[in-house]
Design a protein around this motif. Structure first.
Motif, PDB file in Angstrom:
ATOM      1  N   GLU A 188     -28.257 -39.964 -28.684  1.00  0.00           N
ATOM      2  CA  GLU A 188     -27.690 -41.280 -28.411  1.00  0.00           C
ATOM      3  C   GLU A 188     -28.798 -42.260 -28.024  1.00  0.00           C
ATOM      4  O   GLU A 188     -28.856 -43.382 -28.529  1.00  0.00           O
ATOM      5  N   LEU A 189     -29.692 -41.802 -27.140  1.00  0.00           N
ATOM      6  CA  LEU A 189     -30.818 -42.665 -26.751  1.00  0.00           C
ATOM      7  C   LEU A 189     -31.673 -43.009 -27.973  1.00  0.00           C
ATOM      8  O   LEU A 189     -32.084 -44.148 -28.154  1.00  0.00           O
ATOM      9  N   ASP A 190     -31.941 -42.028 -28.823  1.00  0.00           N
ATOM     10  CA  ASP A 190     -32.792 -42.258 -30.006  1.00  0.00           C
ATOM     11  C   ASP A 190     -32.122 -43.216 -30.996  1.00  0.00           C
ATOM     12  O   ASP A 190     -32.789 -44.003 -31.656  1.00  0.00           O
ATOM     13  N   ARG A 191     -30.779 -43.151 -31.091  1.00  0.00           N
ATOM     14  CA  ARG A 191     -30.075 -44.020 -32.053  1.00  0.00           C
ATOM     15  C   ARG A 191     -29.862 -45.424 -31.529  1.00  0.00           C
ATOM     16  O   ARG A 191     -29.840 -46.385 -32.279  1.00  0.00           O
ATOM     17  N   GLU A 192     -29.658 -45.518 -30.213  1.00  0.00           N
ATOM     18  CA  GLU A 192     -29.289 -46.814 -29.625  1.00  0.00           C
ATOM     19  C   GLU A 192     -30.467 -47.673 -29.208  1.00  0.00           C
ATOM     20  O   GLU A 192     -30.304 -48.849 -28.921  1.00  0.00           O
ATOM     21  N   ARG A 193     -31.665 -47.102 -29.144  1.00  0.00           N
ATOM     22  CA  ARG A 193     -32.797 -47.897 -28.659  1.00  0.00           C
ATOM     23  C   ARG A 193     -33.093 -49.038 -29.632  1.00  0.00           C
ATOM     24  O   ARG A 193     -32.771 -48.953 -30.820  1.00  0.00           O
ATOM     25  N   GLU A 194     -33.771 -50.066 -29.112  1.00  0.00           N
ATOM     26  CA  GLU A 194     -34.068 -51.227 -29.967  1.00  0.00           C
ATOM     27  C   GLU A 194     -35.295 -51.002 -30.818  1.00  0.00           C
ATOM     28  O   GLU A 194     -35.370 -51.475 -31.953  1.00  0.00           O
ATOM     29  N   ALA A 195     -36.294 -50.312 -30.246  1.00  0.00           N
ATOM     30  CA  ALA A 195     -37.542 -50.096 -30.988  1.00  0.00           C
ATOM     31  C   ALA A 195     -37.401 -48.876 -31.888  1.00  0.00           C
ATOM     32  O   ALA A 195     -37.215 -47.762 -31.402  1.00  0.00           O
ATOM     33  N   ALA A 196     -37.477 -49.090 -33.194  1.00  0.00           N
ATOM     34  CA  ALA A 196     -37.477 -48.001 -34.174  1.00  0.00           C
ATOM     35  C   ALA A 196     -36.376 -46.962 -33.920  1.00  0.00           C
ATOM     36  O   ALA A 196     -36.660 -45.790 -33.723  1.00  0.00           O
ATOM     37  N   PRO A 197     -35.125 -47.393 -33.923  1.00  0.00           N
ATOM     38  CA  PRO A 197     -34.051 -46.423 -33.684  1.00  0.00           C
ATOM     39  C   PRO A 197     -33.948 -45.393 -34.811  1.00  0.00           C
ATOM     40  O   PRO A 197     -34.385 -45.656 -35.926  1.00  0.00           O
ATOM     41  N   LEU A 198     -33.365 -44.253 -34.452  1.00  0.00           N
ATOM     42  CA  LEU A 198     -33.140 -43.198 -35.448  1.00  0.00           C
ATOM     43  C   LEU A 198     -32.064 -43.644 -36.424  1.00  0.00           C
ATOM     44  O   LEU A 198     -30.920 -43.880 -36.032  1.00  0.00           O
ATOM     45  N   ARG A 199     -32.436 -43.786 -37.683  1.00  0.00           N
ATOM     46  CA  ARG A 199     -31.474 -44.072 -38.749  1.00  0.00           C
ATOM     47  C   ARG A 199     -32.137 -43.816 -40.101  1.00  0.00           C
ATOM     48  O   ARG A 199     -33.358 -43.892 -40.218  1.00  0.00           O
ATOM     49  N   PRO A 200     -31.332 -43.500 -41.120  1.00  0.00           N
ATOM     50  CA  PRO A 200     -31.956 -43.259 -42.423  1.00  0.00           C
ATOM     51  C   PRO A 200     -32.500 -44.559 -43.007  1.00  0.00           C
ATOM     52  O   PRO A 200     -31.858 -45.604 -42.882  1.00  0.00           O
ATOM     53  N   ALA A 201     -33.662 -44.506 -43.641  1.00  0.00           N
ATOM     54  CA  ALA A 201     -34.176 -45.674 -44.364  1.00  0.00           C
ATOM     55  C   ALA A 201     -33.215 -45.927 -45.528  1.00  0.00           C
ATOM     56  O   ALA A 201     -32.570 -44.990 -46.005  1.00  0.00           O
ATOM     57  N   PRO A 202     -33.110 -47.187 -45.984  1.00  0.00           N
ATOM     58  CA  PRO A 202     -32.168 -47.476 -47.078  1.00  0.00           C
ATOM     59  C   PRO A 202     -32.446 -46.632 -48.328  1.00  0.00           C
ATOM     60  O   PRO A 202     -31.530 -46.302 -49.067  1.00  0.00           O
TER      61      PRO A 202
END
Ligand code: CDP
Length: 241
Positions: A188-202
């Motif tokens: 949750e912390l990794d996904r919600e942070r503002e700097a470089a959050p965890l998410r797939p590149a397009p």
């Protein structure tokens, strides 16, 4: 005939999604370097704890990130490790995987100053190509030009089960429910942070690995590597302009 292959491969995904195992196998098969960027954040967190730094002190943590000597080496010990991690010369390979580090690493890694201090290091490692790099923001921030981007995912229960088995295999005590809770919190912390959050590149290929063995996952990724040139051609044709 030699195949044309991506010279940099990014593997991102949440905790215990199999990035390290898959990345290690892929690099071995390709004769590339494998670099697990989570080690950098873990090493900084570990060193900060040893020095008594407060996890709320962004400036001190960023200074540590800029100067700490962290090395990944080919292992000279065979205890299940893929690489040896040294901080200022000391072997910390297993210490940086302990629960105390797990608890704080996502607080440390959320600081923009810490991430900035590590960005050039990571890019320098990949600059020569022939590298498989694993992390959370490799395809989105560190190597947006990576030739192939994989986003590995699995359900939290499956990932907690894998981490539980890993800990047990190393002879450490482990509680499944606690691992699951801690992992959800870190994700949750990794996904919600503002700097470089965890998410797939397009342009990442997302692989959901519940029910897949490591061999099956590897086979899927290997097919992507082998078909890389063809697929890129297709994408270029499908996206004119
Ligand atoms: O091995 P596991 O998947 O549990 O975690 P890891 O890859 O060793 O990463 C540990 C932590 O470092 C993550 O939970 C993130 O907070 C941070 N990290 C990051 O922010 N960016 C990266 N490129 C890699 C790791």
């Amino acid at each position: 005939m030699a195949h044309s292959r991506p010279s940099t491969i990014a593997i991102d995904g949440p905790a215990a999604s199999g990035k390290t195992t898959l990345g290690g196998l892929l690099a071995e098969r390709l004769g590339y370097l494998f670099f697990d960027t989570g080690v950098l954040y873990r090493a900084i967190t570990w060193a900060a704890q040893g020095r008594g730094l407060n996890s709320s002190d962004e400036a001190a943590l960023a200074a540590l990130a800029a100067e700490l000597k962290i090395d990944l080496e080919v292992p000279a010990v065979s205890d299940g490790r893929l690489y040896t991690v040294r901080v200022d010369g000391r072997d910390v390979t297993w210490e940086i995987r302990r629960a105390e580090v797990d608890r704080e690493v996502s607080i440390v890694s959320a600081y923009p100053q810490v991430r900035r201090a590590l960005l050039e290091r990571q890019r320098a490692i990949a600059a020569g190509g022939r590298v498989v790099m694993a992390g959370r923001d490799i395809g989105t921030v560190v190597l947006p030009e990576a030739g192939l981007k994989i986003y590995l995912d699995a359900s939290p229960e499956e990932r907690a089960r894998r981490r539980y088995l890993e800990l047990r295999a190393r002879g450490e005590s482990a509680d499944y429910q606690e691992i699951l809770a801690r992992m959800r919190q870190r994700d949750e912390l990794d996904r919600e942070r503002e700097a470089a959050p965890l998410r797939p590149a397009p342009d990442a290929i997302v692989l959901f690995t519940d029910g897949l063995s490591i061999e099956e996952t590897f086979a899927k990724v290997w097919a992507l590597v082998e078909n890389w040139r063809q697929r890129r051609g297709k994408i270029e044709v499908e996206e004119p302009g």
